[in-house]
Design a protein around this motif. Structure first.
Motif, PDB file in Angstrom:
ATOM      1  N   HIS A 386      -3.729 -57.463  82.032  1.00 24.03           N
ATOM      2  CA  HIS A 386      -3.921 -56.322  82.920  1.00 24.03           C
ATOM      3  C   HIS A 386      -2.786 -56.164  83.927  1.00 24.03           C
TER       4      HIS A 386
ATOM      5  N   ASN B  68     -14.616 -52.094  85.776  1.00 23.66           N
ATOM      6  CA  ASN B  68     -13.671 -52.945  86.516  1.00 23.66           C
ATOM      7  C   ASN B  68     -14.337 -54.188  87.103  1.00 23.66           C
ATOM      8  N   ALA B 111     -10.715 -47.533  89.637  1.00 18.22           N
ATOM      9  CA  ALA B 111     -10.359 -48.775  88.937  1.00 18.22           C
ATOM     10  C   ALA B 111     -11.201 -48.906  87.664  1.00 18.22           C
ATOM     11  N   ASN B 112     -12.422 -48.395  87.717  1.00 15.68           N
ATOM     12  CA  ASN B 112     -13.269 -48.338  86.518  1.00 15.68           C
ATOM     13  C   ASN B 112     -12.638 -47.435  85.460  1.00 15.68           C
ATOM     14  N   GLN B 115      -9.737 -49.092  83.867  1.00 20.12           N
ATOM     15  CA  GLN B 115     -10.170 -50.110  82.913  1.00 20.12           C
ATOM     16  C   GLN B 115     -10.613 -49.466  81.592  1.00 20.12           C
ATOM     17  N   ASP B 148      -3.170 -51.052  89.478  1.00 20.10           N
ATOM     18  CA  ASP B 148      -3.340 -50.035  88.439  1.00 20.10           C
ATOM     19  C   ASP B 148      -2.971 -48.657  88.974  1.00 20.10           C
TER      20      ASP B 148
END
Lengths: 431, 431
Positions: A386, B68, B111-112, B115, B148
């Motif tokens: 990641h 996430n 962030a989810n 992912q 991210d």
């Protein structure tokens, strides 16, 4: 689709690898479409050689041992893939019988069986190990150095079914490559799934069939990637009536080796590759009937037979095979702990679930590493999957260097699928 | 089939859990057979409460955020499961468009999304994020605290397709629960897969439908395990015309709460359970239109509406829902860092791929943990899955305490599958 495992190679990404990485969506789609039309082997392990300029499978095992050489982290992936396979093939399954190799007192091999039992147990099946070795007459419990236990039980054959005492499996998983022939006990099972089918056994299978399937596929796959298929395909021919041990047909072998060395030399010249070409001679049948022999010069062929005869005390025994494959040798430029290494990719159903390096400190990069003294180094999952890589596109992950191995491993698996379809004795032929 | 994750509970295995562990092969077979007949939701997250004597799902999310919050180790499993889903639904897919919630500036939520993009990218698709939020008029790149990046791009609708500029997806993944209604832009897409379907959105879905499906299934599943289905099913009823905010229909609510408390009390007595029964009142629609309210005594109902009215300054606003569900409350007896905790099980296609604990230090074991102040503790994979447990059968693994959560999570997923079939507006009816 290919788990991100930590590879030994860490150098710059070359053109072939970059092409494979850039084509990921096209490649994955290609595999998905293949699996719509074809059935993957139940499980597969593929030995891969990466010469840098060239990347090719050199052996495709349809009864893989060595599951114990994978890391524990791959267990959930293998279990999920096993579940997918069972769901597709035999959803109503309750009991699974695993049939190991005969004469298997090797604790490394038995640790592999214990790991297979664990995988299918975790996938939700009742699993027991039934030996077809006539020497196993009563249950034999074996404690392994790693704390695992395996109980080998004698199989019991009834008119239509195979099982063990008080255990009637709906599915039988062969981890026995049937190199010695298909025993009658496995034939005419009309109400049980036998996986893989007996014609995947080494008494029926021919490496040359597999190599032909793979060559055809490498052409189509090469078109998809826009590359010369040679970059992923080891050239090969086949010869009959050859026996290295007693010298029979050695002139035929010599001419094949000569022709193959010439072809490889031409390719090396075309690509400006400054390496010495070599070929590998191996049996077309069986996995152990003759070790793979590296030949760097056509003159070596005759010397080989003399040496072989001297070794065997002049008698026509030892290494020997009537049907042989003469295959372009592929260098491996990976090193683990200073030993020459080649990756082995493990697949369950369509899924790459893990891999390890076969390492041999006393072999050179143009020799088979499958010999006593080889060791196994599991490939760990990358925890940094990641982390954005320095200089990479924002949001991008560090490149998965294992990906190309997973691609070539799966390509060899598709070839095995074609091979099994073509050699299926029960195939329905529509004319 | 359920990965072995480390749970907070470490006490002795009680009767219900032992029954589930012992029935593993039967349970896994049952799920396999269900998936032969029914289609799993694309992805699902299920909140579970374990009272020790009882284990039940309390919320089934068909547009799960929080990816996430899972460990990086679960990534390969999620990728493999995503691949299986794509293979089944849209093998020819190349491009995937992810549609997030509107007004999503919350970096945890983004962030989810990052992912999810990673999972489907690793599964071999080109993935981009298209927002249906009218406020997004040009691409908006958002850097997240974890390194991210997410780029939200405005969607572009043509006559038959939805995409973003220069990106025509064959598949659209909704991570937007459509609580505010299904926008026209998502309707009449004849040549694209929309996953999950819009009728899984909260503008159409009713919790009571789901609970009814689950109840039916818990009866069948209870028979399989030989247990009272109540041990895995939270009882529930439904009432209309109720509004906690303005006090409408409060007599109806009171009588439902009273009846449910009586039913629970009777069950507790039957099993000799020395706990105080409670019920949870929540909206039958939407996920956020009204927080779940714990009621321990029927007298609390009226106080609730007074309190609610006082809070809302006497006006009929704030919490309110015309259709409500009155559900048996299930205690959670798991604790993480001294906080009350409940496991959340994440599934992609049929597969459990991970989970985490929702933890709330300021809530008690009979309250909803879904409120500000909740934190998330990912469940790690057990590395000791291969270690034989002391006193266990030789060759046995340490029991997977997460297994029962994976079973109940999947049972709720099967219920969601039935629910979606029953509410599918395009279903073909054969009469």
């Amino acid at each position: 689709m290919v788990p991100h495992l930590v590879t030994a190679l860490t150098g710059p990404i070359n053109e072939l690898e970059q092409r494979i990485l850039d084509s990921t969506p096209a490649i994955e789609r290609w595999f998905r479409l293949e699996w719509m039309e074809h059935t993957p082997p139940f499980y597969t392990a593929v030995d891969i050689r990466n010469a840098g300029f060239k990347l090719a499978p050199v052996h495709t095992n349809l009864f893989p041992g060595g599951w114990n050489n994978l890391t524990q982290q791959m267990l959930p992936l293998a279990v999920q893939a096993a579940q997918a396979a069972i769901e597709k093939i035999c959803p109503e399954a309750r009991n699974l019988l695993v049939i190991p190799q005969n004469h298997s007192t090797n604790t490394f091999y038995l640790a592999n069986i214990a790991q297979l039992v664990r995988i299918f147990h975790m996938a939700g099946l009742n699993v027991r190990v039934g030996s077809i070795d006539p020497a196993i007459k009563s249950p034999k419990k074996i404690e392994l150095p790693n704390g695992d236990t395996v109980t080998l039980e004698p199989v019991v054959r009834t008119k239509r079914r195979l099982g063990i005492k008080n255990f009637d499996p709906c599915t039988i998983l062969l981890n026995n490559d049937l190199a010695a022939g298909t025993p009658g006990i496995l034939e005419d099972l009309h109400e049980q799934y036998l996986l893989p089918p007996v014609h995947a056994g080494w008494s029926v299978r021919r490496k040359s069939n597999h190599l032909r399937s793979y060559e055809e596929l490498s052409k189509r796959f090469g078109k998809l990637l826009g590359i010369d298929p040679w970059l992923i395909n080891p050239m090969s021919t086949r010869a009959e009536g050859v026996n290295v041990a007693d010298g029979r047909g050695i002139d035929v072998l010599t001419s094949h080796v000569d022709a193959m060395l010439t072809k490889v030399r031409r390719k090396y010249k075309e690509y400006g590759i400054n390496e010495k070409p070599f070929v590998v001679v191996k049996s077309d049948t069986g996995s152990n009937s003759m070790p793979a022999i590296t030949v760097r010069d056509v003159k070596e062929v005759e010397a080989l037979t003399r040496k072989s005869r001297a070794k065997a005390g002049g008698a026509a025994q030892g290494v020997g095979a009537d049907e042989v494959v003469i295959q372009e040798g592929v260098l491996t430029n990976e090193r683990v702990h200073d030993g020459v290494a080649e990756p082995v990719v493990y697949m369950m159903d369509r899924y790459v679930v893990g891999g390890f390096y076969r390492v041999h400190a006393e072999r050179s990069s143009d020799e088979s590493l499958k010999s006593p003294g080889a060791s196994f180094v599991p490939l760990a999952f990358s925890d940094s999957a990641h982390l954005p890589q320095h200089g990479a596109k924002p949001g991008a992950s560090a490149p998965n260097r294992f990906y190309m191995y997973g691609v070539i491993g799966r390509l060899a698996m598709v070839a095995a699928s074609y091979e099994l379809e073509a050699t299926d004795p029960d195939a329905e032929v529509y004319e």
